[in-house]
Structures are given as C-alpha cells and as structure tokens.
Design an enzyme around this catalytic site. Structure first.
Site, PDB file in Angstrom:
ATOM      1  N   THR A 279       0.642  -4.078  -1.275  1.00  0.00           N
ATOM      2  CA  THR A 279      -0.113  -4.807   0.181  1.00  0.00           C
ATOM      3  C   THR A 279      -0.415  -5.294   0.230  1.00  0.00           C
ATOM      4  O   THR A 279      -0.403  -6.430   0.829  1.00  0.00           O
ATOM      5  CB  THR A 279       0.132  -3.110   1.276  1.00  0.00           C
ATOM      6  OG1 THR A 279       1.623  -2.324   0.756  1.00  0.00           O
ATOM      7  CG2 THR A 279      -0.190  -3.569   2.472  1.00  0.00           C
TER       8      THR A 279
ATOM      9  N   LYS B  49       3.382   1.916  16.896  1.00  0.00           N
ATOM     10  CA  LYS B  49       2.364   3.136  17.142  1.00  0.00           C
ATOM     11  C   LYS B  49       1.188   2.670  18.352  1.00  0.00           C
ATOM     12  O   LYS B  49       0.934   2.067  18.398  1.00  0.00           O
ATOM     13  CB  LYS B  49       1.429   2.732  15.332  1.00  0.00           C
ATOM     14  CG  LYS B  49      -0.029   4.013  15.996  1.00  0.00           C
ATOM     15  CD  LYS B  49      -0.622   3.485  14.134  1.00  0.00           C
ATOM     16  CE  LYS B  49      -2.140   4.818  14.769  1.00  0.00           C
ATOM     17  NZ  LYS B  49      -2.548   3.995  13.501  1.00  0.00           N
TER      18      LYS B  49
ATOM     19  N   PRO C  35      -6.294   5.669  21.866  1.00  0.00           N
ATOM     20  CA  PRO C  35      -4.929   5.010  21.612  1.00  0.00           C
ATOM     21  C   PRO C  35      -5.364   3.855  22.007  1.00  0.00           C
ATOM     22  O   PRO C  35      -7.017   2.838  21.805  1.00  0.00           O
ATOM     23  CB  PRO C  35      -5.014   5.143  23.900  1.00  0.00           C
ATOM     24  CG  PRO C  35      -6.500   5.455  23.752  1.00  0.00           C
ATOM     25  CD  PRO C  35      -6.794   6.143  22.962  1.00  0.00           C
TER      26      PRO C  35
ATOM     27  N   VAL D 119      -1.144  -7.332 -17.110  1.00  0.00           N
ATOM     28  CA  VAL D 119      -2.814  -7.760 -17.231  1.00  0.00           C
ATOM     29  C   VAL D 119      -3.068  -7.213 -18.508  1.00  0.00           C
ATOM     30  O   VAL D 119      -3.610  -6.249 -18.483  1.00  0.00           O
ATOM     31  CB  VAL D 119      -3.247  -8.648 -16.061  1.00  0.00           C
ATOM     32  CG1 VAL D 119      -4.876  -8.778 -17.158  1.00  0.00           C
ATOM     33  CG2 VAL D 119      -2.179  -9.613 -15.382  1.00  0.00           C
TER      34      VAL D 119
ATOM     35  N   GLU E 222      -7.968   6.163  10.620  1.00  0.00           N
ATOM     36  CA  GLU E 222      -8.457   5.433  11.198  1.00  0.00           C
ATOM     37  C   GLU E 222      -7.536   4.220  11.096  1.00  0.00           C
ATOM     38  O   GLU E 222      -7.169   3.014  11.490  1.00  0.00           O
ATOM     39  CB  GLU E 222      -8.795   5.201  12.279  1.00  0.00           C
ATOM     40  CG  GLU E 222     -10.064   6.052  13.087  1.00  0.00           C
ATOM     41  CD  GLU E 222      -9.484   6.979  14.343  1.00  0.00           C
ATOM     42  OE1 GLU E 222      -8.474   5.262  14.401  1.00  0.00           O
ATOM     43  OE2 GLU E 222      -9.684   7.412  14.495  1.00  0.00           O
TER      44      GLU E 222
HETATM   45  P1  FAD Z   1      -1.982  -0.612  -5.106  1.00  0.00           P
HETATM   46  O1  FAD Z   1      -0.311  -0.774  -4.244  1.00  0.00           O
HETATM   47  O2  FAD Z   1      -1.865   0.179  -5.751  1.00  0.00           O
HETATM   48  O3  FAD Z   1      -1.365  -1.895  -5.392  1.00  0.00           O
HETATM   49  C1  FAD Z   1      -1.934  -2.505  -7.033  1.00  0.00           C
HETATM   50  C2  FAD Z   1      -0.833  -3.745  -7.933  1.00  0.00           C
HETATM   51  O4  FAD Z   1      -1.788  -4.068  -8.941  1.00  0.00           O
HETATM   52  C3  FAD Z   1       0.244  -2.299  -8.211  1.00  0.00           C
HETATM   53  O5  FAD Z   1       1.404  -3.613  -7.964  1.00  0.00           O
HETATM   54  C4  FAD Z   1       0.375  -2.538  -9.772  1.00  0.00           C
HETATM   55  O6  FAD Z   1       1.102  -3.367 -10.955  1.00  0.00           O
HETATM   56  C5  FAD Z   1      -0.867  -3.637 -10.403  1.00  0.00           C
HETATM   57  N1  FAD Z   1      -1.241  -3.799 -11.663  1.00  0.00           N
HETATM   58  C6  FAD Z   1      -2.643  -2.723 -11.661  1.00  0.00           C
HETATM   59  N2  FAD Z   1      -3.088  -3.141 -13.055  1.00  0.00           N
HETATM   60  C7  FAD Z   1      -1.959  -3.635 -13.534  1.00  0.00           C
HETATM   61  C8  FAD Z   1      -2.710  -4.369 -14.923  1.00  0.00           C
HETATM   62  N3  FAD Z   1      -2.951  -4.361 -15.410  1.00  0.00           N
HETATM   63  N4  FAD Z   1      -1.818  -5.873 -14.804  1.00  0.00           N
HETATM   64  C9  FAD Z   1      -0.402  -6.388 -13.670  1.00  0.00           C
HETATM   65  N5  FAD Z   1      -0.282  -5.516 -12.333  1.00  0.00           N
HETATM   66  C10 FAD Z   1      -2.037  -4.669 -12.189  1.00  0.00           C
HETATM   67  N6  FAD Z   1      -3.823   1.750   4.830  1.00  0.00           N
HETATM   68  C11 FAD Z   1      -3.760   1.740   5.896  1.00  0.00           C
HETATM   69  O7  FAD Z   1      -4.180   1.274   6.423  1.00  0.00           O
HETATM   70  N7  FAD Z   1      -2.901   3.289   6.853  1.00  0.00           N
HETATM   71  C12 FAD Z   1      -2.185   4.019   6.351  1.00  0.00           C
HETATM   72  O8  FAD Z   1      -2.030   4.938   6.875  1.00  0.00           O
HETATM   73  C13 FAD Z   1      -2.593   4.098   4.817  1.00  0.00           C
HETATM   74  N8  FAD Z   1      -2.916   5.406   3.930  1.00  0.00           N
HETATM   75  C14 FAD Z   1      -3.159   5.812   2.408  1.00  0.00           C
HETATM   76  C15 FAD Z   1      -2.959   6.875   2.390  1.00  0.00           C
HETATM   77  C16 FAD Z   1      -3.666   6.864   1.300  1.00  0.00           C
HETATM   78  C17 FAD Z   1      -3.222   8.664   0.833  1.00  0.00           C
HETATM   79  C18 FAD Z   1      -4.201   6.130  -0.039  1.00  0.00           C
HETATM   80  C19 FAD Z   1      -5.010   5.991  -0.730  1.00  0.00           C
HETATM   81  C20 FAD Z   1      -4.412   4.921   0.817  1.00  0.00           C
HETATM   82  C21 FAD Z   1      -3.888   4.861   2.682  1.00  0.00           C
HETATM   83  N9  FAD Z   1      -3.931   3.622   2.337  1.00  0.00           N
HETATM   84  C22 FAD Z   1      -3.812   3.162   4.103  1.00  0.00           C
HETATM   85  C23 FAD Z   1      -4.292   2.437   1.830  1.00  0.00           C
HETATM   86  C24 FAD Z   1      -3.008   1.304   1.360  1.00  0.00           C
HETATM   87  O9  FAD Z   1      -2.647   2.548   1.043  1.00  0.00           O
HETATM   88  C25 FAD Z   1      -3.574   0.182   0.603  1.00  0.00           C
HETATM   89  O10 FAD Z   1      -4.814  -0.396   1.373  1.00  0.00           O
HETATM   90  C26 FAD Z   1      -2.690  -0.313   0.398  1.00  0.00           C
HETATM   91  O11 FAD Z   1      -1.305  -0.312   0.411  1.00  0.00           O
HETATM   92  C27 FAD Z   1      -2.946  -1.823  -0.814  1.00  0.00           C
HETATM   93  O12 FAD Z   1      -2.944  -1.049  -1.398  1.00  0.00           O
HETATM   94  P2  FAD Z   1      -3.411  -2.564  -2.785  1.00  0.00           P
HETATM   95  O13 FAD Z   1      -1.940  -3.662  -2.861  1.00  0.00           O
HETATM   96  O14 FAD Z   1      -4.435  -2.550  -3.007  1.00  0.00           O
HETATM   97  O15 FAD Z   1      -2.819  -1.212  -4.383  1.00  0.00           O
END
Ligand code: FAD
Length: 521
Positions: A16, A79, A97, A203, A363
């Site tokens: 994301t 929501k 809310p 990477v 939240e």
């Molecule tokens: P990730 O989704 O982990 O993506 C990491 C990316 O990096 C992947 O594409 C992977 O392939 C890549 N990558 C990693 N290492 C390498 C490498 N060496 N080389 C190339 N690529 C690499 N947020 C909300 O706003 N609402 C919610 O309800 C919510 N619920 C959550 C529940 C849980 C249990 C958790 C843990 C998180 C939640 N979050 C929520 C947070 C939300 O999921 C994250 O903020 C969001 O998905 C962003 O994740 P990210 O893109 O930072 O990481």
C-alpha cells in the site's frame, strides 16, 4: 539530478505504501519526475490494512479518482465510525464516529451531557452517526446524494486542500474499508499508466557513497538501479532506512505492548447478513479483535501481546469468535514492529509506511501515516542543495503524528474500565509519556480541548479524545461547573434535534448493503 533538484525517484516496495507514494507523486509532478518502483515477487505484502480515516478522501480526490470507479474494483465499503465492543464490560458498546461535536453556549455538547443528558449513551445523544451505525445505514442515498450533515461545510465538492490543512475545518462523515491487495493493484495500474517503471525483482544490496548516501541499489536480475531520491516502502524490514542507513528504530512497546496479530479473510453472504458501516474493535482477554466489513467478505484479526497469549490461543480465540465460516480459511500470523524510526528521512532516503513506523491498528492509522507522509514529502520535496532544514521539518512532522497517535491509543487502554484479566489490570498501570500522565489528570477536571491534547497535528481532534474517555468508562469525568450553573434549555433542544435528525435519516437512508448493491449493478 534535474536543475530543480532530485527528479529520479526509486521506490522499493509494492505494498500500500509503495503504490500510494508512486501514484501520488505522479499526480503531483507528472512527467517532471521519473519514478521506478521495485518490488519483490517473493516477499509478500502485509495485506491487512483495510480500514481508514475519513481524511483518506483527500488522497483519492488528489488523484482525481471517483468512488464509482475505484470502490467496486476494491470491494470497498463506507466506514462511519469505529465501534468499541466490550471495552467497558461485556455487552457494552460505543462509537467513535466521523462527526464533529456540536457546542452550545461555548461548551461542547458532551459537557452538557455529563451534566444531565437525555439518555444513557453519550454517542447516541451527542452524535447522529451512532444511530446510523446501529441501524446499518449508508451515508448516501441510492442516487449518490450525501446525507444531509448538519455541518454545512460538508459537501462532495473537491476542496483542493490537503488533509492537514483541512483539520478542524470540517469532518467528512465517513472513511472507507477496502481490500488492501485490490487497492494496491488499482493504484499500480494508475501509476504505471502515468509512466511509473515497474520492476519485479529483489533488492539484494544497497550501496552507499563516501558520504553515506545511497548511490545505487543492486537487484537480483536487473542489476544496479540508480536514482536521486530513494523511498523505502519495504515494510517492517526497513531495507534501506533501517538496514543500509542504520537508522535506529524506537519502540513504543512499553506503552503499547501488543506485538502480534493473527488474521483471517472470511467470505460471507452479505446479502443475507448485510454490511456493517463501521469497523468493530472487540476487546478480548489479551487484546482485541478487528472486524472490517468489505463487500463480499470480512477481514478480521486478533491483535494481542505475546507476553499474555500464545499464537495458538489467539488463533483459537479468533476462530471461535468468527464461527464456522472460518473453518477452511487459512490464518495469517504477523509479528508487528511497534514504534517509529528515529528519523524517517536520512540523507537521500525517505521511509514511508511500516518502514517509517506503525502502531497497532486500533484507530486505523497505518494508511493515514502513509498519506500524511506523502503529503509532507511533497510539501518538503528537496531542492538541488538538499537543504537539511527541509529534511528536519519533514522528520518533525512525521514524528509528531506518530507520537500523537501513540498517546491517543494509550488513552484507550488507560481509560478502559475492563479489568477481568491480568492484561487489562496491567493496562491501568503501564507507563505512558509523562506529558500524557499530566493531560489525563487535567481531563479529570475539564474535558479535553484543543489547548490540552497532544499539541501537534496528529489527525485526532479533541472530540475523538472525549469519545474514548466517555465510552471507555474507567476514568472519572465531570462537567464544567459553569455548565451546571447555566440554563440548559438550548442544550436540551440540541439533544432533541439530534434525536430527530437521526430518526429521520434512519428512516430515509438505504441500508449499507443496498447502497453498494445498487452502485455495483
Ligand atoms: P508491506 O505491505 O509489508 O509491503 C512491503 C513491500 O516491500 C512488498 O511489496 C515487498 O515485496 C517489498 N520488499 C520488501 N523487501 C524487499 C526487497 N529486499 N526487495 C524488493 N522488495 C522488497 N492500516 C490501516 O490504515 N488500517 C488498518 O486497518 C490496518 N490494519 C493492520 C493490521 C495489522 C495486523 C498490521 C500489521 C497492519 C495494519 N495496518 C493497517 C497497516 C497497513 O497494513 C500498512 O500501513 C500498509 O499495508 C502499508 O504497508 P507497507 O506497504 O509499508 O508494507
């Protein structure tokens, strides 16, 4: 490097955070910057962030995306609130809310409610949205018209403002739930369509120059990739910022001990069951369970502290909570890194998303952190001289948001009346930042206001604090003496108006399910 400054951007990570950043920067700067996004085909995304803040609408607005287009593609729903279930005692619930709190004669309505509100529930007496949530209503009519929110400033018209500029001006009445994987796919198509170069590769190394700045990254199959500015969206791994640039991670775990989660994606017959217009957080013995209703399935998970609960116990509890529908669904166990990087921007590397910081999703602040970080990155985009002051201002803004949310979540646990297990007993004595300790004492004398909550922008206005304190029930609160000495006729009229308005809307608005069935037809 362009004449204006860095114009070759390399984003590592395609979750994301990666795709929100790529699409936003393209919308902001179009072809005046080039963006390469590298994501591993093997390392998966976290895939669970599916509930948001109402401010997320400014993100979609900025990208010029219409709900009718992106929402069905991402099985998205509305929501209106977070419903806190069983935090005070089993069977009790209240809503936080998306609705500004009214005030009467200079005092918030909650103050008048404490002095003699008409009912037992502050949320139903002070906010229209609580009744809409209980009744499962959509915030829009079937023809797409937005409900008649009393706040006259709430309209569908694009504001052209960022979310931090918007703070305090209006409160849009809803946020979204969406399928994280589908949103990333949708944004990827948007970004690639506008020229983002997409590389699926891992990477393996990050090479620094003699100053310690990133010179290039080394991928397994595509060799070296160079840029001016690198954005670390690699999730909890923090491959660029934490590992290569050795920026330390500051844990919040002394205040917020939940460090684990187990998640399920459960298909449900929404036509039969309906779609709830809110996220639910249900308190459990050693944490809480989220329930996020999407169109066609729910996302659900138990957030817990492993000092109080084993993964097996957590999975069993979650499966019992969901029921037979979860039987054939595979569970996803997640270790969470709670806290933030000491700096999110170092040299020519900015971390966005989980690599920058994260708090448990009580939240729904994860995606809000991402959105905020991207807006700040655009605001403080570096010039050719990489003026360190710009970076410092960015780092301060990002740190304030996360530290503020940390405080807000700590308030939930401190104020929850529930004390039936060791986990909930310990929640009352766990250390919180000194400044919060002082604020909690002040709130016992006077409800929170803009002068006495966390003093920097963190996305949460005073009314949010009031909802949590009033709903959780574990901290004694009182109304202002001045309210007790004043004529309350106008306040009682306001309570009546809210009740009338809520009844009218419950009668007039379609169910949440019907709205989306119509949108998708
Ligand atoms: P990730 O989704 O982990 O993506 C990491 C990316 O990096 C992947 O594409 C992977 O392939 C890549 N990558 C990693 N290492 C390498 C490498 N060496 N080389 C190339 N690529 C690499 N947020 C909300 O706003 N609402 C919610 O309800 C919510 N619920 C959550 C529940 C849980 C249990 C958790 C843990 C998180 C939640 N979050 C929520 C947070 C939300 O999921 C994250 O903020 C969001 O998905 C962003 O994740 P990210 O893109 O930072 O990481």
């Amino acid at each position: 490097m362009g004449a204006q400054g860095p114009d070759q951007v390399v984003i590592v990570g395609g979750g994301t955070a990666g795709w929100m950043t790529a699409s936003y920067l393209k919308a902001a700067f179009e072809d005046r910057i080039s963006i390469t996004l590298v994501e591993s085909g093997k390392i998966g995304t976290i895939g669970v962030g599916e509930a948001t803040f109402s401010d997320i609408r400014h993100f979609f607005e900025f990208l010029n995306l219409r709900e009718e287009d992106w929402m069905p593609a991402c099985n998205a729903t509305y929501k209106l609130a977070v419903r806190f279930q069983d935090w005070r005692r089993p069977g009790h619930h209240f809503y936080h809310p998306f609705e500004q709190l009214r005030s009467v004669n200079g005092f918030p309505l909650t103050d008048w409610w404490l002095n003699g509100g008409p009912g037992e529930r502050f949320d139903q007496d002070c906010f229209v949205m609580a009744s809409l949530c209980d009744a499962g209503r959509s915030p829009r009519y079937l023809d797409g018209t937005l409900l008649d929110q009393e706040a006259r400033a709430v309209t569908d018209e694009p504001s052209g403002l960022t979310m931090s500029e918007h703070q305090g001006k209006t409160q849009f009445p809803y946020a979204y739930h969406f399928e994280a994987a589908l949103l990333a796919k949708y944004l990827a198509a948007y970004a690639v369509d506008r020229g983002v170069r997409h590389i699926v590769d891992e990477v393996q190394d990050v090479r620094l120059d003699s100053r310690g700045w990133i010179d290039h990254i080394v991928t397994k199959e595509h060799g070296e990739i160079r840029g001016d500015l690198y954005i670390d969206c690699t999730g909890f791994r923090g491959v660029l910022l934490n590992k290569a640039l050795e920026v330390p991670f500051m844990s919040y775990q002394d205040t917020l001990p939940n460090d684990s989660a187990v998640a399920l994606q459960v298909p449900l017959d929404m036509k039969k069951l309906g779609v709830r217009p809110y996220t639910t957080a249900t308190a459990q013995r050693a944490g809480w369970i989220w329930t996020i209703p999407l169109f066609g399935r729910i996302g659900t998970g138990y957030v817990y502290a492993k000092d109080y609960c084993t993964p097996e116990e957590a999975e069993r509890t979650l499966r019992e909570f969901v029921g037979p529908e979860a039987e054939s669904v595979e569970a996803n166990h997640i270790r969470m890194r709670i806290g933030r990087s000491a700096q999110s921007w170092k040299n020519n590397c900015v971390a966005v998303g989980l690599s920058s910081g994260f708090v448990e999703p009580l939240e729904s602040t994860g995606i809000f952190f991402i959105h905020h970080a991207i807006e700040q990155l655009v605001k403080y985009f570096p010039a050719a001289d990489w003026n360190p002051k710009t970076r410092d201002m960015y780092n301060a803004a990002v740190a304030h948001v996360m530290d503020g949310v940390r405080e807000f979540l700590a308030v939930h646990y401190r104020s929850a009346a529930r004390d039936d297990t060791q986990y909930w007993k310990d929640a009352k004595t766990r250390p919180v930042p000194d400044a919060l300790e002082e604020r909690l004492e002040r709130w016992k004398a006077q409800l929170p206001d803009s002068e006495n909550i966390f003093p920097y922008y963190h996305g949460l206005p005073p009314y949010s604090y009031m909802c949590i304190l009033l709903g959780m029930g574990g901290i004694p609160l009182r109304s202002s003496p001045a309210v007790g000495l004043s004529d309350d006729t106008a306040a009682q009229k306001e309570f009546q108006a809210i009740r009338g308005k809520a009844q009218h809307l419950v009668d007039a608005l379609p169910t949440h399910y019907d709205y989306f069935a119509e949108m998708r037809s």
